[in-house]
Design a protein around this motif. Structure first.
Motif, PDB file in Angstrom:
ATOM      1  N   LYS A   1       9.132 -51.160 -49.046  1.00 11.02           N
ATOM      2  CA  LYS A   1       8.253 -50.099 -48.549  1.00 11.02           C
ATOM      3  C   LYS A   1       8.897 -49.283 -47.432  1.00 11.02           C
ATOM      4  O   LYS A   1       8.215 -48.531 -46.761  1.00 11.02           O
ATOM      5  N   VAL A   2      10.203 -49.412 -47.245  1.00 11.09           N
ATOM      6  CA  VAL A   2      10.873 -48.666 -46.178  1.00 11.09           C
ATOM      7  C   VAL A   2      10.595 -47.169 -46.323  1.00 11.09           C
ATOM      8  O   VAL A   2      10.314 -46.483 -45.353  1.00 11.09           O
ATOM      9  N   GLY A   3      10.653 -46.656 -47.550  1.00 10.80           N
ATOM     10  CA  GLY A   3      10.474 -45.220 -47.782  1.00 10.80           C
ATOM     11  C   GLY A   3       9.166 -44.684 -47.256  1.00 10.80           C
ATOM     12  O   GLY A   3       9.111 -43.589 -46.711  1.00 10.80           O
ATOM     13  N   ASN A   4       8.096 -45.432 -47.406  1.00  7.20           N
ATOM     14  CA  ASN A   4       6.781 -44.987 -46.947  1.00  7.20           C
ATOM     15  C   ASN A   4       6.512 -45.365 -45.502  1.00  7.20           C
ATOM     16  O   ASN A   4       5.509 -44.955 -44.933  1.00  7.20           O
ATOM     17  N   ASN A   5       7.378 -46.154 -44.927  1.00  4.96           N
ATOM     18  CA  ASN A   5       7.149 -46.712 -43.603  1.00  4.96           C
ATOM     19  C   ASN A   5       7.949 -46.013 -42.505  1.00  4.96           C
ATOM     20  O   ASN A   5       7.749 -46.274 -41.339  1.00  4.96           O
ATOM     21  N   ILE A   6       8.846 -45.115 -42.878  1.00  2.00           N
ATOM     22  CA  ILE A   6       9.757 -44.461 -41.922  1.00  2.00           C
ATOM     23  C   ILE A   6       9.401 -42.984 -41.787  1.00  2.00           C
ATOM     24  O   ILE A   6       9.193 -42.299 -42.785  1.00  2.00           O
ATOM     25  N   GLU A   7       9.370 -42.518 -40.542  1.00  2.00           N
ATOM     26  CA  GLU A   7       9.232 -41.089 -40.272  1.00  2.00           C
ATOM     27  C   GLU A   7      10.350 -40.671 -39.324  1.00  2.00           C
ATOM     28  O   GLU A   7      10.720 -41.414 -38.415  1.00  2.00           O
ATOM     29  N   TYR A   8      10.871 -39.464 -39.564  1.00  2.00           N
ATOM     30  CA  TYR A   8      11.961 -38.912 -38.776  1.00  2.00           C
ATOM     31  C   TYR A   8      11.428 -37.813 -37.861  1.00  2.00           C
ATOM     32  O   TYR A   8      10.545 -37.046 -38.249  1.00  2.00           O
ATOM     33  N   LEU A   9      11.997 -37.732 -36.668  1.00  2.00           N
ATOM     34  CA  LEU A   9      11.614 -36.705 -35.706  1.00  2.00           C
ATOM     35  C   LEU A   9      12.474 -35.465 -35.905  1.00  2.00           C
ATOM     36  O   LEU A   9      13.698 -35.534 -35.829  1.00  2.00           O
ATOM     37  N   LEU A  10      11.816 -34.343 -36.169  1.00  2.00           N
ATOM     38  CA  LEU A  10      12.507 -33.058 -36.229  1.00  2.00           C
ATOM     39  C   LEU A  10      11.887 -32.127 -35.198  1.00  2.00           C
ATOM     40  O   LEU A  10      10.666 -32.129 -34.993  1.00  2.00           O
ATOM     41  N   LEU A  11      12.749 -31.331 -34.567  1.00  2.00           N
ATOM     42  CA  LEU A  11      12.331 -30.366 -33.559  1.00  2.00           C
ATOM     43  C   LEU A  11      12.561 -28.959 -34.101  1.00  2.00           C
ATOM     44  O   LEU A  11      13.582 -28.697 -34.737  1.00  2.00           O
ATOM     45  N   GLN A  12      11.614 -28.052 -33.829  1.00  2.00           N
ATOM     46  CA  GLN A  12      11.763 -26.664 -34.261  1.00  2.00           C
ATOM     47  C   GLN A  12      12.270 -25.822 -33.099  1.00  2.00           C
ATOM     48  O   GLN A  12      11.644 -25.786 -32.036  1.00  2.00           O
ATOM     49  N   THR A  13      13.391 -25.142 -33.314  1.00  2.00           N
ATOM     50  CA  THR A  13      13.973 -24.334 -32.248  1.00  2.00           C
ATOM     51  C   THR A  13      13.060 -23.164 -31.897  1.00  2.00           C
ATOM     52  O   THR A  13      12.313 -22.664 -32.739  1.00  2.00           O
ATOM     53  N   SER A  14      13.129 -22.736 -30.651  1.00  3.20           N
ATOM     54  CA  SER A  14      12.345 -21.588 -30.196  1.00  3.20           C
ATOM     55  C   SER A  14      13.193 -20.316 -30.207  1.00  3.20           C
ATOM     56  O   SER A  14      12.815 -19.307 -29.650  1.00  3.20           O
ATOM     57  N   TYR A  15      14.356 -20.371 -30.845  1.00  6.08           N
ATOM     58  CA  TYR A  15      15.273 -19.232 -30.908  1.00  6.08           C
ATOM     59  C   TYR A  15      15.752 -19.052 -32.339  1.00  6.08           C
ATOM     60  O   TYR A  15      15.546 -19.920 -33.196  1.00  6.08           O
ATOM     61  N   GLY A  16      16.371 -17.930 -32.604  1.00  4.38           N
ATOM     62  CA  GLY A  16      16.978 -17.681 -33.919  1.00  4.38           C
ATOM     63  C   GLY A  16      15.975 -17.759 -35.052  1.00  4.38           C
ATOM     64  O   GLY A  16      14.898 -17.170 -34.983  1.00  4.38           O
ATOM     65  N   THR A  17      16.333 -18.515 -36.070  1.00  2.00           N
ATOM     66  CA  THR A  17      15.483 -18.622 -37.264  1.00  2.00           C
ATOM     67  C   THR A  17      14.426 -19.721 -37.136  1.00  2.00           C
ATOM     68  O   THR A  17      13.757 -20.045 -38.105  1.00  2.00           O
TER      69      THR A  17
ATOM     70  N   HIS B   1      12.821 -25.725 -27.716  1.00  2.00           N
ATOM     71  CA  HIS B   1      12.051 -26.045 -28.924  1.00  2.00           C
ATOM     72  C   HIS B   1      10.584 -25.700 -28.739  1.00  2.00           C
ATOM     73  O   HIS B   1      10.060 -25.779 -27.632  1.00  2.00           O
ATOM     74  N   GLN B   2       9.942 -25.346 -29.849  1.00  2.00           N
ATOM     75  CA  GLN B   2       8.544 -24.928 -29.790  1.00  2.00           C
ATOM     76  C   GLN B   2       7.600 -25.881 -30.517  1.00  2.00           C
ATOM     77  O   GLN B   2       6.390 -25.775 -30.361  1.00  2.00           O
ATOM     78  N   ASP B   3       8.146 -26.793 -31.285  1.00  3.72           N
ATOM     79  CA  ASP B   3       7.287 -27.716 -32.020  1.00  3.72           C
ATOM     80  C   ASP B   3       8.111 -28.939 -32.418  1.00  3.72           C
ATOM     81  O   ASP B   3       9.340 -28.902 -32.416  1.00  3.72           O
ATOM     82  N   PHE B   4       7.411 -30.013 -32.761  1.00  2.69           N
ATOM     83  CA  PHE B   4       8.065 -31.194 -33.316  1.00  2.69           C
ATOM     84  C   PHE B   4       7.152 -31.792 -34.368  1.00  2.69           C
ATOM     85  O   PHE B   4       5.941 -31.564 -34.364  1.00  2.69           O
ATOM     86  N   ARG B   5       7.741 -32.555 -35.252  1.00  2.00           N
ATOM     87  CA  ARG B   5       6.962 -33.272 -36.270  1.00  2.00           C
ATOM     88  C   ARG B   5       7.645 -34.582 -36.599  1.00  2.00           C
ATOM     89  O   ARG B   5       8.866 -34.682 -36.604  1.00  2.00           O
TER      90      ARG B   5
END
Length: 149
Positions: A22-38, A114-118
């Motif tokens: 169940k590793v696939g459903n049990n893991i979440e990765y942190l991503l940050l959204q830049t506040s610049y560029g794209t 950064h302006q957001d994270f998930r």
């Protein structure tokens, strides 16, 4: 001279001690959204400062960009990935290590960069990451964690 940046792929387990199947459903990765560029989505990372080694850079950038210091994460032995690509015609190398957040409810404190994270499962993270080499690193991390579970 090539640009050099380093960062950490931060993950959390939703249910600590979950079986490997169940590793696939049990893991979440942190991503940050830049506040610049794209406004692209990326793990915490940044350029190496003079006198700093690569891992020091990754830890400092994680502290600066996500508010997580080295006491709040555990580096995962045996995982290190290097990406090479061009940015505005100049070569860039980015090195990532893998780290687990110790408290999956830990507050993320974004910098002005950064302006957001998930927190996202693998497929969601790959959709937001957009770049194929970043998607490959996330998939490699998932495979690595599945093989160690």
């Amino acid at each position: 001279m090539a640009l050099r940046a380093c960062g950490l792929i931060i993950y959390r387990r939703l249910q600590p001690g979950c079986p490997s199947s169940k590793v696939g459903n049990n893991i979440e990765y942190l991503l940050l959204q830049t506040s610049y560029g794209t406004h692209h989505w990326t793990p915490p990372k940044g350029h190496v400062d003079p006198g700093e080694d690569d891992l020091e850079t990754a830890l400092r950038e994680t502290q600066e960009e996500a508010g997580l210091d080295s006491r709040q994460i555990t580096l995962v032995e045996g995982f290190k990935k290097e990406l090479q690509y061009a940015v505005r015609g100049k070569p860039k190398t980015v090195i990532y290590w893998l780290a687990e957040i110790k408290d999956h409810n830990m507050e993320i404190k974004l910098s002005d960069e950064h302006q957001d994270f998930r927190w996202l499962n693998l497929e969601e993270a790959c959709k937001l990451a957009q770049y194929k080499d970043m998607q490959a690193v996330l998939r490699d991390a998932q495979q690595f964690l599945s093989s160690k579970a």
